[in-house]
Enzyme design. Structure first.
Site, PDB file in Angstrom:
ATOM      1  N   CYS A 112       0.817  -1.230   0.000  1.00  0.00           N
ATOM      2  CA  CYS A 112       0.000   0.000   0.000  1.00  0.00           C
ATOM      3  C   CYS A 112       0.843   1.270   0.000  1.00  0.00           C
ATOM      4  O   CYS A 112       0.333   2.349  -0.279  1.00  0.00           O
ATOM      5  CB  CYS A 112      -0.936   0.009   1.200  1.00  0.00           C
ATOM      6  N   HIS A 252      -3.381   7.104   2.814  1.00  0.00           N
ATOM      7  CA  HIS A 252      -3.825   5.835   2.235  1.00  0.00           C
ATOM      8  C   HIS A 252      -5.226   5.525   2.755  1.00  0.00           C
ATOM      9  O   HIS A 252      -5.492   5.640   3.949  1.00  0.00           O
ATOM     10  CB  HIS A 252      -2.834   4.737   2.635  1.00  0.00           C
ATOM     11  N   ASN A 282     -10.256  -0.131   0.131  1.00  0.00           N
ATOM     12  CA  ASN A 282      -8.786  -0.043   0.130  1.00  0.00           C
ATOM     13  C   ASN A 282      -8.275  -0.572  -1.214  1.00  0.00           C
ATOM     14  O   ASN A 282      -8.423  -1.754  -1.518  1.00  0.00           O
ATOM     15  CB  ASN A 282      -8.261  -0.889   1.305  1.00  0.00           C
TER      16      ASN A 282
HETATM   17  O1  UT7 Z   1      -3.866  -1.299   3.626  1.00  0.00           O
HETATM   18  C1  UT7 Z   1      -2.976  -1.883   4.513  1.00  0.00           C
HETATM   19  C2  UT7 Z   1      -3.285  -1.597   5.887  1.00  0.00           C
HETATM   20  N1  UT7 Z   1      -4.483  -2.283   6.301  1.00  0.00           N
HETATM   21  C3  UT7 Z   1      -5.149  -1.772   7.315  1.00  0.00           C
HETATM   22  O2  UT7 Z   1      -4.773  -0.713   7.763  1.00  0.00           O
HETATM   23  C4  UT7 Z   1      -6.294  -2.526   7.940  1.00  0.00           C
HETATM   24  C5  UT7 Z   1      -6.203  -2.380   9.439  1.00  0.00           C
HETATM   25  N2  UT7 Z   1      -7.239  -3.053  10.187  1.00  0.00           N
HETATM   26  C6  UT7 Z   1      -8.523  -2.690  10.191  1.00  0.00           C
HETATM   27  O3  UT7 Z   1      -8.914  -1.809   9.451  1.00  0.00           O
HETATM   28  C7  UT7 Z   1      -9.456  -3.337  11.183  1.00  0.00           C
HETATM   29  O4  UT7 Z   1      -8.702  -4.104  12.073  1.00  0.00           O
HETATM   30  C8  UT7 Z   1     -10.552  -4.219  10.519  1.00  0.00           C
HETATM   31  C9  UT7 Z   1     -11.558  -3.338   9.802  1.00  0.00           C
HETATM   32  C10 UT7 Z   1      -9.921  -5.189   9.558  1.00  0.00           C
HETATM   33  C11 UT7 Z   1     -11.299  -4.996  11.593  1.00  0.00           C
HETATM   34  O5  UT7 Z   1     -11.897  -4.120  12.521  1.00  0.00           O
HETATM   35  P1  UT7 Z   1     -11.757  -4.388  14.078  1.00  0.00           P
HETATM   36  O6  UT7 Z   1     -12.508  -3.351  14.779  1.00  0.00           O
HETATM   37  O7  UT7 Z   1     -10.289  -4.525  14.363  1.00  0.00           O
HETATM   38  O8  UT7 Z   1     -12.539  -5.751  14.240  1.00  0.00           O
HETATM   39  P2  UT7 Z   1     -12.001  -7.130  14.817  1.00  0.00           P
HETATM   40  O9  UT7 Z   1     -11.103  -7.776  13.842  1.00  0.00           O
HETATM   41  O10 UT7 Z   1     -11.492  -6.912  16.219  1.00  0.00           O
HETATM   42  O11 UT7 Z   1     -13.324  -7.966  14.903  1.00  0.00           O
HETATM   43  C12 UT7 Z   1     -14.382  -7.602  15.797  1.00  0.00           C
HETATM   44  C13 UT7 Z   1     -15.542  -8.550  15.592  1.00  0.00           C
HETATM   45  C14 UT7 Z   1     -15.149 -10.014  15.637  1.00  0.00           C
HETATM   46  O12 UT7 Z   1     -16.200 -10.732  16.255  1.00  0.00           O
HETATM   47  P3  UT7 Z   1     -16.077 -11.193  17.795  1.00  0.00           P
HETATM   48  O13 UT7 Z   1     -14.856 -12.068  17.844  1.00  0.00           O
HETATM   49  O14 UT7 Z   1     -15.925  -9.920  18.570  1.00  0.00           O
HETATM   50  O15 UT7 Z   1     -17.360 -11.903  18.018  1.00  0.00           O
HETATM   51  C15 UT7 Z   1     -15.087 -10.406  14.183  1.00  0.00           C
HETATM   52  O16 UT7 Z   1     -15.346 -11.776  13.992  1.00  0.00           O
HETATM   53  O17 UT7 Z   1     -16.117  -8.328  14.298  1.00  0.00           O
HETATM   54  C16 UT7 Z   1     -16.193  -9.589  13.598  1.00  0.00           C
HETATM   55  N3  UT7 Z   1     -16.050  -9.323  12.183  1.00  0.00           N
HETATM   56  C17 UT7 Z   1     -17.083  -9.034  11.380  1.00  0.00           C
HETATM   57  N4  UT7 Z   1     -18.396  -8.919  11.606  1.00  0.00           N
HETATM   58  C18 UT7 Z   1     -19.182  -8.585  10.564  1.00  0.00           C
HETATM   59  C19 UT7 Z   1     -14.901  -9.308  11.455  1.00  0.00           C
HETATM   60  N5  UT7 Z   1     -15.186  -9.007  10.174  1.00  0.00           N
HETATM   61  C20 UT7 Z   1     -16.534  -8.825  10.101  1.00  0.00           C
HETATM   62  C21 UT7 Z   1     -17.405  -8.496   9.061  1.00  0.00           C
HETATM   63  N6  UT7 Z   1     -18.714  -8.384   9.330  1.00  0.00           N
HETATM   64  N7  UT7 Z   1     -16.973  -8.269   7.798  1.00  0.00           N
END
Ligand code: UT7
Length: 325
Positions: A112, A252, A282
């Site tokens: 990225c 980004h 993204n």
């Molecule tokens: O471009 C390169 C750089 N990339 C980035 O900068 C990405 C960085 N990371 C992020 O943007 C975030 O970490 C994400 C958007 C990927 C995830 O958000 P988060 O707030 O960190 O969520 P999480 O991974 O902690 O997941 C929270 C909950 C989980 O459920 P439980 O375990 O709390 O029951 C996940 O299973 O959300 C669940 N979850 C979803 N639910 C609905 C994960 N993906 C989804 C989804 N829809 N698509």
């Protein structure tokens, strides 16, 4: 000598995949995606498309704006992690599509951060006399490496391309300063391991889905905020400017929460961080040049503006650049 951006363009596929479409494909919701990322929809290219097709469309617009013909381009750099083929480079396919016969062409993979890495290389080529006019395109068809069975990554990414023309414009400020960093020890946070030398293409590799994007979202998020703030401050300090001097900040476009956190820590005034990730998700190396091109078209970015761009991605890699438009 001053290396200036004289043309900007972008191109995205017509196909729109909304959060509501994703709701029908996997256990997710528009509400979750919007709240956690800010993304509402993304563009997806038809199967069998070439990354270089979109790079070419974006490049033609950038060359038109610069008034630069294909025969005038000395070098072409394509920042991508989704090349047309393993080899030859996507930049060679782009050269052929543009008819830029004099140019030497190569790809640059810094995930990225690839567009800012490429701008830095292009600036160096011009300053060293190795090129006079350089075309840089950030182009990605990330849909080709999305695992639609993994909701934690499938909702994030999209396709598109942006491009800029760079040339020496004496007596005018251009790219003022850039800063780049990498930390290969954190490669496991974000990668696509299949199809390279470690995991060559095999039935087992495909069964294990190693040919798709894998990400530790939480850790990537934390690193992104810290590193983006650090490198953006570094570029401002190196150039003797402060955040208040900036007309527009184009980070980004990965996650609105990352952008909000970075803007707050930098003390950026409201409305100065440009956002278009709600439309495209993204798009990795393409995200900043697409956003620059849209901001230019909308009048949010104008000639003479002081533009700050910062990116973060797999590698890990991160970087920032301060540019007088
Ligand atoms: O471009 C390169 C750089 N990339 C980035 O900068 C990405 C960085 N990371 C992020 O943007 C975030 O970490 C994400 C958007 C990927 C995830 O958000 P988060 O707030 O960190 O969520 P999480 O991974 O902690 O997941 C929270 C909950 C989980 O459920 P439980 O375990 O709390 O029951 C996940 O299973 O959300 C669940 N979850 C979803 N639910 C609905 C994960 N993906 C989804 C989804 N829809 N698509």
């Amino acid at each position: 000598m001053s290396v200036k951006i004289t043309g900007i363009g972008h191109a995205v596929p017509d196909g729109v995949l909304t959060n509501f479409d994703l709701e029908k494909m996997m256990d997710t919701s528009d509400e979750w995606i919007t709240e956690r990322t800010g993304i509402k929809e993304r563009r997806i290219a038809p199967k069998g498309s070439a990354t270089s097709e979109y790079a070419a469309r974006a490049s033609r617009k950038a060359m038109d704006m610069a008034g630069v013909g294909p025969e005038e381009i000395d070098a072409i750099i394509v920042a991508t992690l989704t090349p047309d083929m393993k080899f030859p480079s996507t930049a060679c396919f782009l050269q052929e599509k543009l008819g830029a016969q004099r140019a030497y062409a190569f790809d640059l993979n810094a995930a990225c951060s690839g567009f800012i890495y490429s701008l830095t290389v292009a600036k160096g080529l011009i300053e060293s006399g190795a090129a006079r006019k350089v075309l840089v395109s950030g182009a990605e068809l990330l849909s080709t490496i999305i695992n639609f069975d993994d909701r934690s990554t499938a909702v994030l990414f999209g396709d598109g391309a942006g491009a800029v023309v760079l040339e020496d414009v004496p007596d005018e400020e251009g790219i003022i300063c850039t800063a780049l960093h990498s930390d290969g020890s954190l490669w496991e946070l974000l990668n696509c391991p299949g199809g390279g030398s470690v995991y060559p293409i095999s039935k087992e590799m495909i069964d294990e889905k190693l040919h798709y994007i894998r990400m530790n979202g939480n850790e990537t998020f934390k690193n992104a905020v810290t590193r983006l703030v650090e490198v953006t401050r570094e570029v401002l300090e190196k150039s003797g400017r402060t955040i208040d001097d900036i007309d527009l900040f184009i980070p980004h476009q990965a996650n609105k929460r990352i952008i909000d956190a970075v803007a707050k820590r930098l003390g950026l005034s409201d409305g100065k961080a440009y956002l278009n990730l709600h439309k495209y998700g993204n798009t990795s190396a393409a995200s900043i040049p697409i956003a620059m091109s849209e901001a230019w078209e909308e009048g949010a970015l104008k000639k003479g503006d002081l533009l700050l761009i910062s990116a973060f991605g797999a590698g890990l890699t991160w970087g920032s650049a301060l540019i007088r438009m």
